[in-house]
Design an enzyme around this catalytic site. Sequence first.
Site, PDB file in Angstrom:
ATOM      1  N   SER A  90     -10.291   0.112   7.047  1.00  0.00           N
ATOM      2  CA  SER A  90      -9.636   0.190   5.735  1.00  0.00           C
ATOM      3  C   SER A  90      -8.966  -1.091   5.254  1.00  0.00           C
ATOM      4  O   SER A  90      -8.522  -1.173   4.110  1.00  0.00           O
ATOM      5  CB  SER A  90      -8.591   1.310   5.733  1.00  0.00           C
ATOM      6  OG  SER A  90      -9.231   2.563   5.654  1.00  0.00           O
ATOM      7  N   LYS A 146       0.859  -1.188   0.000  1.00  0.00           N
ATOM      8  CA  LYS A 146       0.000   0.000   0.000  1.00  0.00           C
ATOM      9  C   LYS A 146       0.891   1.232   0.000  1.00  0.00           C
ATOM     10  O   LYS A 146       1.904   1.274   0.716  1.00  0.00           O
ATOM     11  CB  LYS A 146      -0.898  -0.014   1.254  1.00  0.00           C
ATOM     12  CG  LYS A 146      -1.928   1.113   1.287  1.00  0.00           C
ATOM     13  CD  LYS A 146      -2.832   1.000   2.526  1.00  0.00           C
ATOM     14  CE  LYS A 146      -3.905   2.080   2.550  1.00  0.00           C
ATOM     15  NZ  LYS A 146      -4.793   1.967   3.730  1.00  0.00           N
ATOM     16  N   SER A 165      -9.835   2.234   2.773  1.00  0.00           N
ATOM     17  CA  SER A 165      -8.882   2.919   1.924  1.00  0.00           C
ATOM     18  C   SER A 165      -7.900   1.985   1.222  1.00  0.00           C
ATOM     19  O   SER A 165      -7.273   2.397   0.249  1.00  0.00           O
ATOM     20  CB  SER A 165      -8.077   3.918   2.775  1.00  0.00           C
ATOM     21  OG  SER A 165      -7.254   3.226   3.702  1.00  0.00           O
TER      22      SER A 165
END
Lengths: 528, 512
Positions: free
Chosen positions: B201, B78, B177
């Site tokens: 997330s 990420k 997210s």
Amino acid sequence: MRAAARDGKGLKGIGGLDRKSHPANKQRTNGAGPMNSPLDHKKLLKSATGDWEIVIGMEIHAQVTSQAKLFSGASTAFGGEPNSHVSFIDAAMPGMLPVINEECVRQAIRTGLGLKAKINHRSVFDRKNYFYPDLPQGYQISQYKSPIVGEGEVIVDLPEGERIRVGIERLHLEQDAGKSLHDQHATMSHVDLNRSGVALMEIVSKPDLRSAEEARAYVTKLRTILRYLGTCDGDMEKGNLRADVNVSVRRPGEPLGTRCEIKNVNSIRFIGQAIEAEARRQIGVIEDGGSIEQETRLFDPVKGETRAMRSKEEAHDYRYFPDPDLLPLEFDQAYVDELASQLPELPDAKRARFITEYALSAYDASVLVAERANADYFEAVAKRDDGKSRDGKAAANWVINELFGRLNKEGRAIDASPVSAAQLGGLVDLIGEGAISGKIAKELFEILWNEGGDPRELVEKRGLRQVTDMGAIEAAIDAVIAANQDKAEQAKAKPTLIGWFVGQVMKSTGGKANPQAVNELLRQKLGI
Amino acid sequence: MTELIELSLAEARDGLEAKRFSASELVRAHISAVERARLLNAYVLETPEKALAQASESDARLKRGEARPLEGLPIGVKDLFCTKGVRTTAGSAILGNFTPDYESTVTSQLWRDGAVMLGKLNCDEFAMGSSNETSAFGPVVSPWLPPNWDGARARATIVKATAERAAPAGLLVPGGSSGGSAAAVAARLCLAATATDTGGSIRQPAAFTGTVGMKPTYGRCSRFGTVAFASSLDQAGPIARTVRDCAILLRSMAGPDPRDSTSADLPVPDFEAAVTRGAKGLKIGIPKEYRMDGMPEEIEKLWADGGRWLAAAGAELIDISLPHTAYALPAYYIVAPAEASSNLARYDGVRYGLRVEGGDVIEMYENTRAAGFGREVKRRVMIGAYVLSAGYYDAYYLRAQKTRTLIKRDFEQVFAAGIDAVLTPATPTAAFGIGEKASASPIEMYLNDVFTVTVNMAGLPGISVPAGCDAKGLPLGLQLIGRPFDEETLFATAKVIEDAAGRMVLPKVWWE
């Protein structure tokens, strides 16, 4: 006397006492709050409309003596190339986290102990949010609601021998900011982050100070304590000790006035000047019918005045909240006790000991303990290698008057003194033994200062030993009288002439005659 | 070689060990898949050269018999994790081409254990979002197609939207997210991915994409080097295609770190060993407060299924109450923005990232932050500054913190009463369409986190595991919430559900 108990709670009689003569008032105790403190008329500012009292509280920012910064491993060394002591944490790079430097915590606790303060076993770091280019994180990590150190006190010696107690409100740890450099580029400012993240102790006093002189003495004493503890070097020139000064004025007996904060005053002299200038300004405003607005001001040492920096309305909303990157700071009493057991003797204790152990005057003791190096030097002079004490008073006199005087004159520090404590001790011994007179001792001090050497050997080698042989002295006296018969006659009517004869005899003996013996023998011979 | 990307992380590990294929072959297969999947916008930066270099070192080690726990296994990262020498953006324009000179603890431990980095994965800007639509790099497209869509239509929609610089409306969001992480894992563009979870997330995108997402206990993984959103809530964790894969990855990601004061000084258990423990004798709490009005029937049914599966495995189901659940979401949307408003103050244009000049420094700040931050980030920075400001602090921030304490206590009480794990739905709905909620009231979007934020507020571990599909054929997940630092029970119980539900059949490739 108008120094009545002003809050109505105090006893009426106390206010009418002469403060200086009353032993209970010798040390002003403001513990119950400034409203209860006796009033000293000397300290009131006179004006056309009557007396004014100045009320002062101080926030001292003292740089913690430590190798590394408060939350990063970067060096705290002064004077590096700009941005040479900056870690990723200090520069607030993305994802960087603060980690507390335990040495800074220890130093804060040690300082708290030195201020006889309450040590809080649990304290919390908060973020103080504001934008400025030299504040990389956009917030300063500080302690807001729960500081590491609570209430304490500092006993302050004033020049006239008076001592006052100044309450400490709190001490907390916080990060220093970087430095903006505005003179490196025509249109832009540069930022040096070497200081960014360095640990500071903010030491907040209660509003217990009543004059510029007291404020100066307070900072001086606080600085002394910090230097004894080794928790801050107190170097104001390097900005390692800075003061924010809160000043208000009021009519004696009235409630506290609105205060203004003078930011970042960086010398003890300027602190005094700033307070006086600000008090005069406030009195002027009030006497002209105006009122004081709470605001932050700056002192301009060139103009000798303070000027507004920002008003209360313009004050930042710092949006304090506990820093979620740091756990509450917790330790137990054993940790504190361990630090307490290793504290050095502090100036107040040393001063008291000097008075009892060496029979010094309070004044001399205060002067000697003001710097630890001075006190250590004195003790080395006052104590012989065999552990026996010399004449403490004589040692103090020589250290304070001759040595300090000479060092001051030549701008030298005590650790750069050409005369060692052992040499000066030897000199004091020689005086004590009657081997040299005071006058010769000064000569010997000159020799030690300029050439060095062992005092006892010098006295022998250079024939400085005091003449105590009465026969030799008598001969010298006879010779002087014989050569000055007329004066000898006059002396009978005018005994003060003996001084002239003493001088002549000393001159003829090269100053080595024992002055006391000369005096006595002369009186006999002249029939005075 | 396409079958190599279909392997689970554990299967790939075993295949490498058995020398059925090389790390370089495995990594090349993935690099190729990544290159062919750009329509999904899952990766914001591909690092094939780095991946191949790491793979060749892995092959050498495998040959010498010195394989490390993740030797040669290609994963995605990420873009919230700082990676040394590799651009790191947090999905924000304000970081520009920021390239850190340091590595996050989590990723450094993955490389220490032999993992291979394929690239940086898209995410919501500063991890603020539940659909990956706030990313400065544009939305990630879920590999799951909406009902009645075919690949051709989806591809055409994306191509057209890209040409028009618009969002490919109608296609599905992967959640957020960690949308890039979830989409990449679901689309087999990596064996597993790192992710972060501040309010859901990891778990919500995992549920939306039919993958497994584990948010460990707060403090289990170091936050050092991970771009901060809300420091007291942020926690890194894995997204993978199986429970076992999550367990394998978490073991390498976790562990105490002296550079993060909030990281827990606890040894890291062998999570993989816990996967097959089963649920026998465990007490599973079913909280009544998670039964929401208007919740789709399929989710109700799935939840009940999950309970039955666990009971069938020997667990005891117990109805419990977590009375402060309803306050978690509003409290979260005070605490998280408050911390974010302060954490994001460092993006000021002075030292790194974007700078938009102005007449003076204040103007430069304003220009930089106006241009660099997206709408959602600005909204949260403003909310955060507001709730911390003098006069509002007590009414908002302090109150939210007190609420947080109560939420935490709710869980403490049920755990003290003997509950081993709590079973809830992971999300209130299946994945929604791109553009569907982004333009609606932000509250609509925030409601996605209603089942997950409690876990962050209480600092507990939570896992989302695929449990079935809704009527439209879209994946749904169940969430298990555990005691602090008892991720092992979550792996064990999630595995029971995974086995009972059957491994999720992921969408066939249409994006190439």
